[in-house]
Write an enzyme that holds these catalytic residues in place. Structure first.
Site, PDB file in Angstrom:
ATOM      1  N   HIS A 195       1.806   1.111   5.557  1.00  0.00           N
ATOM      2  CA  HIS A 195       2.069   2.117   6.365  1.00  0.00           C
ATOM      3  C   HIS A 195       3.654   1.648   7.140  1.00  0.00           C
ATOM      4  CE1 HIS A 195       2.449   4.383  10.430  1.00  0.00           C
ATOM      5  NE2 HIS A 195       2.045   5.325   9.695  1.00  0.00           N
ATOM      6  N   ARG A 213      -9.562   7.895  -0.893  1.00  0.00           N
ATOM      7  CA  ARG A 213     -10.400   8.413   0.268  1.00  0.00           C
ATOM      8  C   ARG A 213     -11.310   9.301  -0.315  1.00  0.00           C
ATOM      9  NH1 ARG A 213     -10.457   7.669   5.587  1.00  0.00           N
ATOM     10  NH2 ARG A 213      -9.221   5.704   6.620  1.00  0.00           N
ATOM     11  N   HIS A 273      -4.857  11.571   1.056  1.00  0.00           N
ATOM     12  CA  HIS A 273      -3.549  11.166   0.637  1.00  0.00           C
ATOM     13  C   HIS A 273      -3.496  10.959  -1.055  1.00  0.00           C
ATOM     14  CE1 HIS A 273      -5.236   7.147   1.615  1.00  0.00           C
ATOM     15  NE2 HIS A 273      -5.133   7.354   2.860  1.00  0.00           N
ATOM     16  N   ASN A 327       0.854  -1.111  -0.086  1.00  0.00           N
ATOM     17  CA  ASN A 327      -0.172  -0.031  -0.129  1.00  0.00           C
ATOM     18  C   ASN A 327       0.734   1.159   0.019  1.00  0.00           C
ATOM     19  OD1 ASN A 327      -1.550   2.162   1.231  1.00  0.00           O
ATOM     20  ND2 ASN A 327      -3.279   0.745   1.353  1.00  0.00           N
TER      21      ASN A 327
END
Length: 245
Positions: free
Chosen positions: A219, A48, A53, A10
């Protein structure tokens, strides 16, 4: 090289760093290409609703550039459905979304939202997009995924990650829930993925679950990339996963 357990990387938080200064760098598309070159089997990006982001342009460029599958994480909205149908990513993972959360805080309530989710799942599948539901390791949610005809579920590992390693034995019950959910889903013909909060230290027990076919990790890898480079971070995670199999 085909892997028994796939690694999806991701790249959302490359975009987080870029957007902190409103600049054009670092580029998440470049990160996706580098991750794939280092051994990632796919790239995940979450567009989103507030565009905090990843942006619409990022999705368009990822879809046009990547040579590995793109997994498009999306809220269950008509806006996101239209974007998915426009770009036709390899996969779309339907996730819950709240504007006030820092990150996805849990799985979508597929059991309580079947009427809302059914049309989205159907339209995505008709377009040839592999659909997954990001859910808690709960038999009710597995049953809902079966009824919805979702070919894939991604089990939320966030609770396991929070508990793992705090004290000896911590996380064991959550690991059992994940293991049981993976077995139940696979028994019913659903492909099992997992992700959220996974690191070098806690990925092993999840990677060892035999029914899990893909892990999506972001992350932590982007954070490690600050110190070792993205390629090495991906390669080490790949080694940790392979060792557990």
């Amino acid at each position: 090289m085909a892997h028994d357990l796939r690694l999806g990387v991701n790249i959302d938080h490359v975009a987080t760093v870029r957007n902190a200064r409103g600049s054009g760098y670092p580029d998440p598309v470049r990160a996706g290409v580098l991750a794939a070159e280092a051994g990632a089997d796919g790239i995940t990006a979450h567009l989103r609703e507030d565009r905090r982001h990843i942006t619409d342009d990022d999705i368009a460029r990822l879809a046009a550039t990547l040579t590995v599958p793109l997994n498009f994480e999306m809220a269950a909205t008509q806006e996101m459905l239209a974007i998915a149908l426009r770009h036709r990513p390899h996969a779309a993972c339907i996730v819950p979304e709240k504007r006030e959360e820092r990150t996805t805080e849990g799985g979508i309530d597929a059991a309580g939202q079947q009427e809302r989710l059914a049309p989205l799942v159907g339209q995505l599948r008709e377009a040839g997009i592999r659909v997954s539901l990001f859910i808690e390791p709960d038999p009710r949610q597995i049953a809902a995924a079966i009824q919805l005809g979702a070919p894939v579920v991604e089990l939320h590992t966030g609770r396991y990650a929070e508990l793992h390693g705090v004290e000896p034995g911590d996380g064991a019950e959550e690991l059992r829930r994940l293991t049981d959910a993976a077995a139940l889903a696979a028994k019913n013909g659903i492909e099992v993925h997992a992700g959220h909060g996974l690191t070098y230290d806690n990925v092993g027990p999840i990677a060892a679950i035999p029914q899990v076919r893909e892990l999506n990790i972001g992350h932590f890898l982007i954070g490690e990339a600050l110190f070792t480079g993205l390629g090495e971070a991906v390669r080490r995670m790949r080694r940790e996963m392979d060792a557990a199999r």
